[in-house]
Design a protein around this motif. Structure first.
Motif, PDB file in Angstrom:
ATOM      1  N   LEU A 265       0.579  -1.150  -0.101  1.00  0.00           N
ATOM      2  CA  LEU A 265      -0.068   0.053  -0.046  1.00  0.00           C
ATOM      3  C   LEU A 265       0.894   1.318   0.122  1.00  0.00           C
ATOM      4  N   GLU A 266       1.779   1.363   0.716  1.00  0.00           N
ATOM      5  CA  GLU A 266       2.606   2.421   0.798  1.00  0.00           C
ATOM      6  C   GLU A 266       3.446   2.846  -0.647  1.00  0.00           C
ATOM      7  N   ARG A 267       3.835   1.463  -1.338  1.00  0.00           N
ATOM      8  CA  ARG A 267       4.354   1.432  -2.524  1.00  0.00           C
ATOM      9  C   ARG A 267       3.488   2.314  -3.669  1.00  0.00           C
ATOM     10  N   MET A 268       2.095   1.821  -3.584  1.00  0.00           N
ATOM     11  CA  MET A 268       1.041   2.242  -4.427  1.00  0.00           C
ATOM     12  C   MET A 268       0.910   3.804  -4.087  1.00  0.00           C
ATOM     13  N   ARG A 269       0.862   4.107  -2.956  1.00  0.00           N
ATOM     14  CA  ARG A 269       0.474   5.490  -2.386  1.00  0.00           C
ATOM     15  C   ARG A 269       1.674   6.513  -2.913  1.00  0.00           C
ATOM     16  N   GLN A 270       2.660   6.050  -2.774  1.00  0.00           N
ATOM     17  CA  GLN A 270       3.884   6.904  -3.101  1.00  0.00           C
ATOM     18  C   GLN A 270       3.942   7.229  -4.653  1.00  0.00           C
ATOM     19  N   VAL A 282      -9.129   4.278 -10.803  1.00  0.00           N
ATOM     20  CA  VAL A 282     -10.287   3.545 -10.201  1.00  0.00           C
ATOM     21  C   VAL A 282     -11.689   3.386 -11.163  1.00  0.00           C
ATOM     22  N   THR A 283     -11.624   4.188 -11.953  1.00  0.00           N
ATOM     23  CA  THR A 283     -12.919   4.392 -13.009  1.00  0.00           C
ATOM     24  C   THR A 283     -12.553   3.884 -14.188  1.00  0.00           C
ATOM     25  N   ASN A 284     -11.143   3.361 -14.441  1.00  0.00           N
ATOM     26  CA  ASN A 284     -10.957   2.839 -15.911  1.00  0.00           C
ATOM     27  C   ASN A 284     -11.522   1.551 -15.935  1.00  0.00           C
ATOM     28  N   LYS A 285     -11.858   0.925 -17.183  1.00  0.00           N
ATOM     29  CA  LYS A 285     -11.994  -0.336 -17.545  1.00  0.00           C
ATOM     30  C   LYS A 285     -10.659  -0.829 -18.260  1.00  0.00           C
ATOM     31  N   THR A 286     -10.864  -2.218 -18.544  1.00  0.00           N
ATOM     32  CA  THR A 286      -9.611  -2.799 -19.257  1.00  0.00           C
ATOM     33  C   THR A 286      -9.553  -1.947 -20.969  1.00  0.00           C
ATOM     34  N   SER A 287     -10.768  -1.667 -21.234  1.00  0.00           N
ATOM     35  CA  SER A 287     -10.990  -0.909 -22.533  1.00  0.00           C
ATOM     36  C   SER A 287     -10.725   0.443 -22.528  1.00  0.00           C
ATOM     37  N   THR A 288     -10.775   1.058 -21.345  1.00  0.00           N
ATOM     38  CA  THR A 288     -10.277   2.534 -21.278  1.00  0.00           C
ATOM     39  C   THR A 288      -8.709   2.333 -21.416  1.00  0.00           C
ATOM     40  N   CYS A 289      -8.304   1.551 -20.710  1.00  0.00           N
ATOM     41  CA  CYS A 289      -6.884   1.413 -20.671  1.00  0.00           C
ATOM     42  C   CYS A 289      -6.113   1.266 -22.083  1.00  0.00           C
ATOM     43  N   THR A 465     -11.026   0.926   1.017  1.00  0.00           N
ATOM     44  CA  THR A 465      -9.883   1.215   1.935  1.00  0.00           C
ATOM     45  C   THR A 465      -8.411   1.343   0.844  1.00  0.00           C
ATOM     46  N   ILE A 466      -8.381   0.603   0.130  1.00  0.00           N
ATOM     47  CA  ILE A 466      -7.241   0.583  -0.713  1.00  0.00           C
ATOM     48  C   ILE A 466      -7.115   1.817  -1.515  1.00  0.00           C
ATOM     49  N   ASN A 467      -8.405   2.218  -2.000  1.00  0.00           N
ATOM     50  CA  ASN A 467      -8.496   3.241  -2.812  1.00  0.00           C
ATOM     51  C   ASN A 467      -8.278   4.651  -2.198  1.00  0.00           C
ATOM     52  N   ILE A 469      -6.391   4.899   0.762  1.00  0.00           N
ATOM     53  CA  ILE A 469      -5.023   4.982   1.040  1.00  0.00           C
ATOM     54  C   ILE A 469      -4.208   5.400  -0.030  1.00  0.00           C
ATOM     55  N   VAL A 470      -4.330   4.784  -1.339  1.00  0.00           N
ATOM     56  CA  VAL A 470      -3.610   5.151  -2.476  1.00  0.00           C
ATOM     57  C   VAL A 470      -3.773   6.926  -2.896  1.00  0.00           C
ATOM     58  N   PHE A 471      -4.979   7.101  -2.513  1.00  0.00           N
ATOM     59  CA  PHE A 471      -5.173   8.692  -3.038  1.00  0.00           C
ATOM     60  C   PHE A 471      -4.887   9.407  -1.920  1.00  0.00           C
ATOM     61  N   GLY A 472      -4.346   9.132  -0.910  1.00  0.00           N
ATOM     62  CA  GLY A 472      -3.980  10.003  -0.046  1.00  0.00           C
ATOM     63  C   GLY A 472      -4.820  10.579   1.037  1.00  0.00           C
ATOM     64  N   GLU A 473      -6.117  10.136   0.919  1.00  0.00           N
ATOM     65  CA  GLU A 473      -7.084  10.248   2.153  1.00  0.00           C
ATOM     66  C   GLU A 473      -6.692   9.929   3.389  1.00  0.00           C
ATOM     67  N   TYR A 474      -6.110   8.578   3.603  1.00  0.00           N
ATOM     68  CA  TYR A 474      -5.705   8.235   4.741  1.00  0.00           C
ATOM     69  C   TYR A 474      -4.183   7.802   4.623  1.00  0.00           C
ATOM     70  N   THR A 475      -3.247   7.763   5.547  1.00  0.00           N
ATOM     71  CA  THR A 475      -2.204   7.166   5.492  1.00  0.00           C
ATOM     72  C   THR A 475      -2.443   5.641   5.752  1.00  0.00           C
ATOM     73  N   VAL A 476      -1.520   4.828   5.477  1.00  0.00           N
ATOM     74  CA  VAL A 476      -1.725   3.409   5.673  1.00  0.00           C
ATOM     75  C   VAL A 476      -2.335   3.009   6.654  1.00  0.00           C
ATOM     76  N   GLU A 477      -1.616   3.353   8.020  1.00  0.00           N
ATOM     77  CA  GLU A 477      -1.895   3.020   9.188  1.00  0.00           C
ATOM     78  C   GLU A 477      -3.495   3.369   9.382  1.00  0.00           C
ATOM     79  N   GLU A 478      -3.883   4.868   9.230  1.00  0.00           N
ATOM     80  CA  GLU A 478      -5.315   4.983   9.504  1.00  0.00           C
ATOM     81  C   GLU A 478      -6.182   4.093   8.433  1.00  0.00           C
ATOM     82  N   GLY A 479      -5.846   3.791   7.452  1.00  0.00           N
ATOM     83  CA  GLY A 479      -6.835   3.296   6.522  1.00  0.00           C
ATOM     84  C   GLY A 479      -7.032   1.816   7.044  1.00  0.00           C
ATOM     85  N   LEU A 480      -5.948   0.941   7.349  1.00  0.00           N
ATOM     86  CA  LEU A 480      -6.129  -0.258   7.926  1.00  0.00           C
ATOM     87  C   LEU A 480      -7.037  -0.404   9.211  1.00  0.00           C
TER      88      LEU A 480
END
Length: 502
Positions: A265-270, A282-289, A465-467, A469-480
């Motif tokens: 989670l810290e790797r993705m967040r950074q 978060v809103t992507n579909k594979t077709s969007t990608c 939760t993962i979203n 944390i990665v978006f920076g709304e929570y720290t990893v500790e807060e999110g978990l």
């Protein structure tokens, strides 16, 4: 059946959609034999003495099948069925519902009692139907399988779909998985080599970012996949973390709360904070990608090995003639994940399952006539031998600008040592080699009524939760901490259920 299948269909649908991969060996206990599931076998063997030679397997007059990842009628599915009858004398009737409604139609067929003899079931669904007693146990049939099939099949794929040691289906083909495709022309332009570890991978993404303000170093369809493997599309970031329930030191734990997940989670967040991960992930579909890749915006995209390498590059080159796409070998810290193979099952309502196994399952994996038909179709319709004696694919009827890639089974994913006369495109073969050398097989999902009722709640909370944390709304500790507070009761229920099955 072991349970009343019709009354379980709603639960079954939910369990299938959200079934967990449970990173461990084994699966649910096999259904106990009942009159409904054993009557066909008992009628065939009751009159034999224990040491009597096995009776010749009777040939069915007709086999019905329901499949989804196959050729359309417009491209010649009926021709394949007709040729099957020419070669075997058996009428083959294949129903192909709309792909998005396939499992709904499967459920309805069981509910109505009008169920096919053979059904294609993905690994998310197969364990549920086996648990509810809907599938014929083909363990003995496989053990007694005749040559050449027994000697040419890669049994690691057969073992991958055993449930409690039993086979309630047979691998249609390899499970396959995804690899990270990268813009090789960008790497060449920037003087980069393929990254071998995570730090080099990040450096590559940072270099891609310098190409322009709108550049997306890596895109993906979500931070957390909607079905297992949940961490499939971001392997370089998840590494040894599994956002699932995993077996550790002899008991199940919630991988979301393990130290490996904290680091992931810290790797993705950074990386997200640096702008290396697609802001719209978060809103992507594979077709969007895919669209972003073809628009010359994305540097990396994790997607299916095999024919998708060819398809992605051809579409990219159509927009950017100098572009080149290449699959990355796995970095030192991570492995790609191979899905559990799709199963071809024989339903327990079938009257002659042994014959269906022999003349459908075995025939389609015979490394010869049957496999050629199930893979490439009918000579003169789907393939031909040209004037130079080379076997080549013919154009699709529906899309004549494209060549027939498969009829029922994908040639590049064969589980036999089939000497395929139609040579694979170099890009297809290369991506599969990269995937094979850098991947590991996932575990077959576990299921039960408790899992079916509990897992959707956990997955919803986990994804949110993962979203955050990665978006920076929570720290990893807060999110978990938030995750534990919201999902604690569900987690306890899940762990009790899983550990009670050990």
């Amino acid at each position: 059946m072991k349970r009343n299948l019709v009354t379980k269909l709603a639960t079954l649908s939910m369990a299938a959609v959200v079934a967990t991969s449970m990173v461990a060996c084994g699966g649910p206990k096999p259904p106990k034999a009942t009159d409904a599931t054993t009557a066909p076998n008992e009628s065939a063997t009751a009159s034999q003495a224990p040491d009597a030679p096995a009776a010749e397997v009777a040939k069915p007059t007709k086999i019905t099948a329901m499949m989804t990842t196959i050729m359309t009628k417009e491209n010649g599915l009926d021709d394949v069925c007709a040729e099957y009858k020419n070669k075997t004398g058996i009428e083959l009737q294949i129903t192909k519902p709309d792909h998005t409604q396939f499992y709904e139609k499967v459920n309805l067929s069981f509910a109505s009692g009008d169920v096919a003899n053979v059904i294609e079931l993905g690994s998310t669904y197969y364990p549920n139907y086996a648990t509810y007693g809907a599938l014929w146990d083909m363990t003995d049939a496989w053990e007694k399988s005749t040559e050449p099939v027994k000697s040419i099949v890669d049994e690691s794929y057969v073992d991958a779909i055993r449930i409690g040691g039993k086979l309630y289906g047979f691998p249609m083909q390899k499970g396959n998985g995804t690899v990270t495709y990268v813009r090789q022309d960008w790497m060449d332009e920037l003087g980069l080599k393929a990254p071998t570890d995570y730090n080099e991978f990040l450096d590559m993404l940072r270099a891609f970012k310098t190409k322009g303000a709108n550049i997306i170093p890596i895109t993906a369809a979500g931070l957390y996949n909607s079905e297992n493997p949940y961490d499939m599309y971001l392997r370089e970031f998840y590494q040894d973390a599994r956002p699932d329930f995993v077996l550790k030191d002899g008991k199940y734990v919630d991988g979301m709360l393990e130290p490996e997940m904290v680091a992931a989670l810290e790797r993705m967040r950074q990386a997200y904070s640096e702008g290396l991960i697609d802001k719209e992930i978060v809103t992507n579909k594979t077709s969007t990608c895919r669209d972003k890749l073809f628009a010359n915006l994305a540097g990396c995209f994790n997607y299916w090995a095999g024919y998708w390498n060819k398809t992605l590059e051809e579409n990219l080159v159509a927009a950017v003639p100098t572009a080149k796409l290449t699959p990355l070998p796995g970095i030192k810290e991570a492995k790609y994940i191979e899905r559990v193979p799709t199963a071809m099952v024989i339903t327990s309502a079938s009257q002659d399952p042994e014959g269906i196994f022999k003349y459908f399952i075995e025939y389609s994996h015979d490394g010869g006539e049957g496999q050629m038909l199930f893979t490439h179709g009918v000579e003169g319709e789907h393939w031909k031998v040209d004037e130079n004696g080379k076997t080549v694919a013919l154009p699709f009827k529906e899309t004549p600008d494209k060549l027939v890639e498969k009829t029922l089974y994908s040639p590049e994913l064969s589980i036999t040592n089939f000497d395929d006369p139609i040579v694979l495109d170099e890009r297809v073969a290369n991506s599969l080699e990269v995937f094979k050398a850098n991947s590991q097989m996932d575990a077959i999902p576990k299921t039960s009524d408790v899992i079916a009722a509990t897992l959707p709640e956990i997955n919803t909370i986990k994804s949110e939760t993962i979203n955050k944390i990665v978006f920076g709304e929570y720290t990893v500790e807060e999110g978990l901490k938030q995750y534990q507070a919201k999902a604690g009761e569900f987690i306890d229920t899940m762990l009790n259920e899983l550990n009670s099955q050990l």
